[in-house]
Design a protein around this motif. Sequence first.
Motif, mmCIF file in Angstrom:
data_model
loop_
_atom_site.group_PDB
_atom_site.id
_atom_site.type_symbol
_atom_site.label_atom_id
_atom_site.label_comp_id
_atom_site.label_asym_id
_atom_site.label_seq_id
_atom_site.Cartn_x
_atom_site.Cartn_y
_atom_site.Cartn_z
ATOM 1 N N VAL A 46 44.474 14.256 -50.395
ATOM 2 C CA VAL A 46 45.293 13.046 -50.285
ATOM 3 C C VAL A 46 46.689 13.450 -49.808
ATOM 4 C CG1 VAL A 46 46.225 11.047 -51.508
ATOM 5 C CG2 VAL A 46 44.006 12.002 -52.173
ATOM 6 N N GLU A 47 47.204 12.762 -48.805
ATOM 7 C CA GLU A 47 48.506 13.120 -48.256
ATOM 8 C C GLU A 47 49.200 11.886 -47.686
ATOM 9 O OE1 GLU A 47 46.688 14.565 -43.931
ATOM 10 O OE2 GLU A 47 47.585 16.020 -45.290
ATOM 11 N N GLY A 48 50.427 12.079 -47.176
ATOM 12 C CA GLY A 48 51.157 11.009 -46.509
ATOM 13 C C GLY A 48 51.413 9.802 -47.397
ATOM 14 N N ASP A 49 51.327 8.605 -46.809
ATOM 15 C CA ASP A 49 51.624 7.375 -47.541
ATOM 16 C C ASP A 49 50.645 7.134 -48.681
ATOM 17 O OD1 ASP A 49 53.773 6.930 -45.935
ATOM 18 O OD2 ASP A 49 52.856 5.317 -44.747
ATOM 19 N N ALA A 50 49.412 7.585 -48.515
ATOM 20 C CA ALA A 50 48.430 7.411 -49.589
ATOM 21 C C ALA A 50 48.868 8.183 -50.831
ATOM 22 C CB ALA A 50 47.053 7.878 -49.125
ATOM 23 N N LEU A 51 49.319 9.416 -50.635
ATOM 24 C CA LEU A 51 49.789 10.233 -51.754
ATOM 25 C C LEU A 51 51.002 9.589 -52.419
ATOM 26 C CD1 LEU A 51 49.826 12.799 -53.467
ATOM 27 C CD2 LEU A 51 51.140 13.914 -51.643
ATOM 28 N N LYS A 52 51.940 9.137 -51.609
ATOM 29 C CA LYS A 52 53.142 8.500 -52.160
ATOM 30 C C LYS A 52 52.781 7.263 -52.984
ATOM 31 C CE LYS A 52 55.474 9.872 -47.960
ATOM 32 N NZ LYS A 52 55.801 9.366 -46.625
ATOM 33 N N THR A 53 51.846 6.472 -52.468
ATOM 34 C CA THR A 53 51.449 5.251 -53.164
ATOM 35 C C THR A 53 50.806 5.571 -54.502
ATOM 36 O OG1 THR A 53 51.102 4.118 -51.045
ATOM 37 C CG2 THR A 53 50.078 3.153 -52.997
ATOM 38 N N TYR A 54 49.892 6.542 -54.509
ATOM 39 C CA TYR A 54 49.249 6.941 -55.762
ATOM 40 C C TYR A 54 50.285 7.438 -56.762
ATOM 41 C CZ TYR A 54 44.389 6.643 -54.122
ATOM 42 O OH TYR A 54 43.172 6.189 -53.689
ATOM 43 N N MET A 55 51.255 8.228 -56.282
ATOM 44 C CA MET A 55 52.288 8.760 -57.174
ATOM 45 C C MET A 55 53.145 7.645 -57.755
ATOM 46 S SD MET A 55 53.372 12.161 -54.963
ATOM 47 C CE MET A 55 54.802 12.564 -55.960
ATOM 48 N N LEU A 56 53.565 6.702 -56.903
ATOM 49 C CA LEU A 56 54.400 5.600 -57.372
ATOM 50 C C LEU A 56 53.681 4.770 -58.430
ATOM 51 C CD1 LEU A 56 57.198 4.177 -56.692
ATOM 52 C CD2 LEU A 56 55.799 2.533 -55.434
ATOM 53 N N ILE A 57 52.417 4.471 -58.171
ATOM 54 C CA ILE A 57 51.626 3.675 -59.110
ATOM 55 C C ILE A 57 51.434 4.416 -60.429
ATOM 56 C CG2 ILE A 57 49.320 2.758 -59.529
ATOM 57 C CD1 ILE A 57 49.233 1.967 -56.560
ATOM 58 N N ARG A 58 51.109 5.699 -60.331
ATOM 59 C CA ARG A 58 50.869 6.508 -61.528
ATOM 60 C C ARG A 58 52.144 6.678 -62.357
ATOM 61 N NH1 ARG A 58 46.358 9.681 -63.565
ATOM 62 N NH2 ARG A 58 47.241 11.217 -64.994
ATOM 63 N N PHE A 59 53.235 7.053 -61.706
ATOM 64 C CA PHE A 59 54.472 7.348 -62.431
ATOM 65 C C PHE A 59 55.075 6.107 -63.075
ATOM 66 C CE2 PHE A 59 55.349 11.072 -59.275
ATOM 67 C CZ PHE A 59 54.231 11.724 -59.774
ATOM 68 N N ASN A 60 54.790 4.935 -62.517
ATOM 69 C CA ASN A 60 55.341 3.693 -63.057
ATOM 70 C C ASN A 60 54.338 2.901 -63.890
ATOM 71 O OD1 ASN A 60 58.236 3.128 -61.886
ATOM 72 N ND2 ASN A 60 57.067 4.071 -60.239
ATOM 73 N N LYS A 61 53.179 3.469 -64.093
ATOM 74 C CA LYS A 61 52.140 2.825 -64.890
ATOM 75 C C LYS A 61 51.855 1.414 -64.384
ATOM 76 C CE LYS A 61 53.289 5.516 -68.994
ATOM 77 N NZ LYS A 61 53.711 5.485 -70.419
ATOM 78 N N ILE A 62 51.710 1.334 -63.081
ATOM 79 C CA ILE A 62 51.408 0.064 -62.435
ATOM 80 C C ILE A 62 49.892 -0.141 -62.390
ATOM 81 C CG2 ILE A 62 51.488 -1.198 -60.242
ATOM 82 C CD1 ILE A 62 54.156 0.196 -59.685
ATOM 83 N N LYS A 63 49.469 -1.348 -62.629
ATOM 84 C CA LYS A 63 48.055 -1.698 -62.515
ATOM 85 C C LYS A 63 47.865 -2.552 -61.270
ATOM 86 C CE LYS A 63 44.229 -4.016 -64.853
ATOM 87 N NZ LYS A 63 43.809 -4.787 -66.066
ATOM 88 N N VAL A 64 46.967 -2.124 -60.400
ATOM 89 C CA VAL A 64 46.642 -2.910 -59.208
ATOM 90 C C VAL A 64 45.548 -3.907 -59.594
ATOM 91 C CG1 VAL A 64 45.820 -2.871 -56.829
ATOM 92 C CG2 VAL A 64 47.251 -0.997 -57.683
ATOM 93 N N VAL A 65 45.897 -5.187 -59.566
ATOM 94 C CA VAL A 65 44.965 -6.229 -60.007
ATOM 95 C C VAL A 65 44.017 -6.639 -58.891
ATOM 96 C CG1 VAL A 65 44.765 -8.592 -60.901
ATOM 97 C CG2 VAL A 65 46.655 -7.109 -61.641
ATOM 98 N N ARG A 66 44.567 -6.842 -57.711
ATOM 99 C CA ARG A 66 43.741 -7.335 -56.617
ATOM 100 C C ARG A 66 44.382 -6.960 -55.282
ATOM 101 N NH1 ARG A 66 44.012 -12.238 -57.841
ATOM 102 N NH2 ARG A 66 45.512 -12.984 -56.291
ATOM 103 N N ARG A 67 43.528 -6.709 -54.314
ATOM 104 C CA ARG A 67 44.001 -6.457 -52.957
ATOM 105 C C ARG A 67 43.439 -7.543 -52.050
ATOM 106 N NH1 ARG A 67 43.207 -0.961 -49.263
ATOM 107 N NH2 ARG A 67 44.314 -1.762 -47.428
ATOM 108 N N SER A 68 44.296 -8.084 -51.195
ATOM 109 C CA SER A 68 43.869 -9.131 -50.264
ATOM 110 C C SER A 68 44.428 -8.820 -48.882
ATOM 111 C CB SER A 68 44.373 -10.499 -50.737
ATOM 112 O OG SER A 68 45.794 -10.546 -50.675
ATOM 113 N N ALA A 69 44.161 -9.741 -47.949
ATOM 114 C CA ALA A 69 44.676 -9.533 -46.591
ATOM 115 C C ALA A 69 46.195 -9.563 -46.566
ATOM 116 C CB ALA A 69 44.112 -10.610 -45.654
ATOM 117 N N GLU A 70 46.789 -10.286 -47.507
ATOM 118 C CA GLU A 70 48.249 -10.399 -47.547
ATOM 119 C C GLU A 70 48.919 -9.202 -48.212
ATOM 120 O OE1 GLU A 70 46.202 -12.910 -48.619
ATOM 121 O OE2 GLU A 70 46.331 -13.903 -46.663
ATOM 122 N N GLY A 71 48.209 -8.513 -49.092
ATOM 123 C CA GLY A 71 48.805 -7.377 -49.781
ATOM 124 C C GLY A 71 48.147 -7.112 -51.122
#
Length: 263
Positions: A46-71
């Motif tokens: 895992v690298e680039g923006d994917a790595l950054k996104t995983y890190m941000l979500i993990r470090f902030n204890k964010i829960k991703v509820v749903r993904r749609s075309a808008e975001g």
Amino acid sequence: MNRLKTKRTAPRSSSPGEVRLYAPTSWHDLGQRELRYALTMMAEGVEGDALKTYMLIRFNKIKVVRRSAEGWKMVKGDKVFYADKRLLSSMIGALKFVDRYENFDARLDSVGGFRAVDGLLNGVPFNDYLKMEICYQMFSSTKEEAYLTSLARLLYRDAQGRPADGISPDKAERLGVLLWYAHIKEVFARLFPALFKKVDGDGGDGGADVDMRQLTDAQLRLLTDGDVTKEKAVRMVDCKRALTELNAKAVEARRANEKLKSK
């Protein structure tokens, strides 16, 4: 380890108030759990923006509820917020340091119960440094993971300061060792510029073990002035002290050559 916590404020969420996110801005800012998580993800490719996104979500204890075309619909604590690609890109901006490994001024404090040596090898005997160099150069030449394991066993020590001969680091730990030692080499190249010069070419050709052993022998001869009875003592000298002397000798040799050429 003290950490610099950078607070970043996202646009208003669907809940009252603001969503405040923690985003480290350098490798050194990562705590041990965070560093291990990042290395684990990197070891899995895992690298680039994917790595950054995983890190941000993990470090902030964010829960991703749903993904749609808008975001993405996300939850942090009692706050619900939505992030499209543009907002997400803004959120992970502080994590751009993961795109570069030259400033990897971090290390896992322990591996397999063994403690890491000083981050820049202060107090490490010259003999162990020579072994580390051989391990690193051999990995660079062959890409065989066994050399990173050998390097890890030199960079981690037991309570008596002896190399950790018994550890078997996992993929993330081996990657951490590689990036840590590569950073050491970058720093040493700045500290001892006459001794460490970048070589043109890919530097990955065969026979690196022969070249390294020749280089090791040459360094020992310089430090002992050819007196083999001094070699044991030289091998136990602090590696930075030995490198300082070698760098000075390299400067003297260069100046002597310049004088000869000018005659």
